[in-house]
Design a protein around this motif. Structure first.
Motif, short mmCIF file in Angstrom:
data_model
loop_
_atom_site.label_atom_id
_atom_site.label_comp_id
_atom_site.label_asym_id
_atom_site.label_seq_id
_atom_site.Cartn_x
_atom_site.Cartn_y
_atom_site.Cartn_z
N GLY A 1 0.78 -1.23 0.00
CA GLY A 1 0.00 0.00 0.00
C GLY A 1 0.81 1.28 0.00
O GLY A 1 0.24 2.37 0.02
N THR A 2 2.15 1.18 -0.02
CA THR A 2 2.97 2.40 0.03
C THR A 2 3.64 2.74 -1.29
O THR A 2 4.38 3.70 -1.37
CB THR A 2 4.05 2.31 1.13
N ALA A 3 3.39 1.97 -2.34
CA ALA A 3 4.03 2.21 -3.63
C ALA A 3 3.25 3.19 -4.50
O ALA A 3 3.77 3.66 -5.51
CB ALA A 3 4.22 0.90 -4.38
N TYR A 4 2.02 3.51 -4.10
CA TYR A 4 1.19 4.43 -4.87
C TYR A 4 0.63 5.52 -3.97
O TYR A 4 0.35 5.29 -2.80
CB TYR A 4 0.00 3.69 -5.53
N TYR A 5 0.45 6.71 -4.55
CA TYR A 5 -0.13 7.84 -3.82
C TYR A 5 -1.06 8.57 -4.77
O TYR A 5 -0.64 9.03 -5.83
CB TYR A 5 0.99 8.76 -3.32
N THR A 6 -2.33 8.63 -4.40
CA THR A 6 -3.34 9.23 -5.27
C THR A 6 -4.01 10.39 -4.54
O THR A 6 -4.35 10.27 -3.36
CB THR A 6 -4.40 8.19 -5.66
N THR A 7 -4.19 11.50 -5.25
CA THR A 7 -4.86 12.67 -4.69
C THR A 7 -6.08 13.01 -5.54
O THR A 7 -5.98 13.08 -6.77
CB THR A 7 -3.91 13.88 -4.66
N TYR A 8 -7.22 13.21 -4.86
CA TYR A 8 -8.47 13.57 -5.53
C TYR A 8 -8.90 14.97 -5.10
O TYR A 8 -8.52 15.43 -4.02
CB TYR A 8 -9.59 12.58 -5.14
N ALA A 9 -9.73 15.59 -5.92
CA ALA A 9 -10.33 16.87 -5.56
C ALA A 9 -11.25 16.63 -4.35
O ALA A 9 -11.73 15.52 -4.14
CB ALA A 9 -11.12 17.44 -6.73
N LYS A 10 -11.50 17.67 -3.58
CA LYS A 10 -12.30 17.56 -2.36
C LYS A 10 -13.63 16.86 -2.64
O LYS A 10 -14.35 17.23 -3.56
CB LYS A 10 -12.54 18.94 -1.77
N GLY A 11 -13.90 15.83 -1.83
CA GLY A 11 -15.15 15.09 -1.95
C GLY A 11 -15.18 14.09 -3.10
O GLY A 11 -16.21 13.48 -3.35
N ALA B 1 -12.91 10.96 -12.37
CA ALA B 1 -13.07 12.31 -12.93
C ALA B 1 -12.54 13.38 -11.98
O ALA B 1 -12.26 14.51 -12.40
CB ALA B 1 -14.54 12.57 -13.24
N LYS B 2 -12.39 13.05 -10.71
CA LYS B 2 -11.90 14.01 -9.70
C LYS B 2 -10.42 13.80 -9.36
O LYS B 2 -9.90 14.42 -8.44
CB LYS B 2 -12.72 13.87 -8.41
N LEU B 3 -9.75 12.93 -10.10
CA LEU B 3 -8.33 12.64 -9.85
C LEU B 3 -7.47 13.86 -10.15
O LEU B 3 -7.55 14.44 -11.23
CB LEU B 3 -7.88 11.47 -10.72
N ILE B 4 -6.65 14.25 -9.17
CA ILE B 4 -5.69 15.36 -9.38
C ILE B 4 -4.39 14.79 -9.92
O ILE B 4 -3.91 15.22 -10.96
CB ILE B 4 -5.46 16.15 -8.08
N HIS B 5 -3.81 13.84 -9.21
CA HIS B 5 -2.59 13.17 -9.69
C HIS B 5 -2.41 11.85 -9.00
O HIS B 5 -2.99 11.59 -7.94
CB HIS B 5 -1.35 14.05 -9.49
N GLN B 6 -1.61 11.00 -9.64
CA GLN B 6 -1.24 9.72 -9.04
C GLN B 6 0.26 9.55 -9.20
O GLN B 6 0.81 9.78 -10.27
CB GLN B 6 -1.96 8.55 -9.69
N ALA B 7 0.91 9.16 -8.10
CA ALA B 7 2.36 8.93 -8.11
C ALA B 7 2.62 7.46 -7.83
O ALA B 7 1.85 6.81 -7.11
CB ALA B 7 3.04 9.79 -7.06
N SER B 8 3.68 6.94 -8.40
CA SER B 8 4.06 5.54 -8.16
C SER B 8 5.57 5.44 -8.01
O SER B 8 6.32 6.19 -8.63
CB SER B 8 3.57 4.64 -9.29
#
Length: 187
Positions: A62-72, A78-85
């Motif tokens: 669970g620590t190899a990916y980091y995903t950020t979504y817009a509030k709510g 469709a609300k994905l801001i960015h994803q890091a791996s």
């Protein structure tokens, strides 16, 4: 000399040479009992170097990916801001006095989503050294990566050169690196 011994002579010589190359003192293979009597000296501290093991860098589930979504919008593509791996990890160890000093390097990439804007993304990367359940080292750092709205994935290289723990724990210690969006004070 027998014919069968002559066939194995090159193999025996090669084995002796390989053993010499991996020895601290290659001459010790040719003259057993005559090893290097002097301990290596650390150039920075002037103290004798104690041999230790350089632990590999592991990723926890669970620590190899980091995903950020817009509030709510958690989980909404469709609300994905960015994803890091994280794509790879490595380390380099050195011993200074009674301390193991490890440089941990993490590489990966960041991909912008539909809600991405051009600018800086701060990736929460943590490095932890554990000996069993004992935390020897833990640090969370925000690593900046610049992304471009609608642009290609951006690669990143994160380096933490200050991972330090007692050399006596080097053979049993485990190093972990990964994304940690939690608070700064938890391992």
């Amino acid at each position: 000399m027998s014919q069968s011994l002559l066939r194995f002579a090159p193999v025996l010589i090669s084995a002796a040479l390989i053993a010499g190359c991996t020895s601290a003192d290659p001459r010790s293979v040719l003259s057993p009992g005559r090893g290097n009597q002097q301990a290596a000296i650390d150039a920075e501290t002037g103290s004798a170097v104690v041999q230790g093991a350089c632990p590999a860098v592991l990723l926890r589930e669970g620590t190899a990916y980091y995903t950020t979504y817009a509030k709510g919008g958690d989980g909404d593509p469709a609300k994905l801001i960015h994803q890091a791996s994280i794509s790879d990890t490595t380390r380099q160890c050195r011993i200074s006095g009674d301390q193991m000093i490890v440089t941990v390097v993490v590489t990966g990439r960041v991909v912008g989503g539909p809600q991405a804007k051009s600018g800086q993304v701060n990736l929460p990367l943590r490095v932890v050294a554990l000996d069993g359940e004992t935390v020897l080292y833990s640090e969370l750092q925000k690593h900046p990566v610049m992304i471009t709205e609608g642009g290609p994935a951006e690669q990143f290289i994160y380096t933490n050169a200050s991972v330090t723990f007692p050399v006596s724990a080097s053979r049993s210690a485990k190093l972990y690196a990964g994304f940690d969006p939690g608070p700064y004070n938890t391992p």
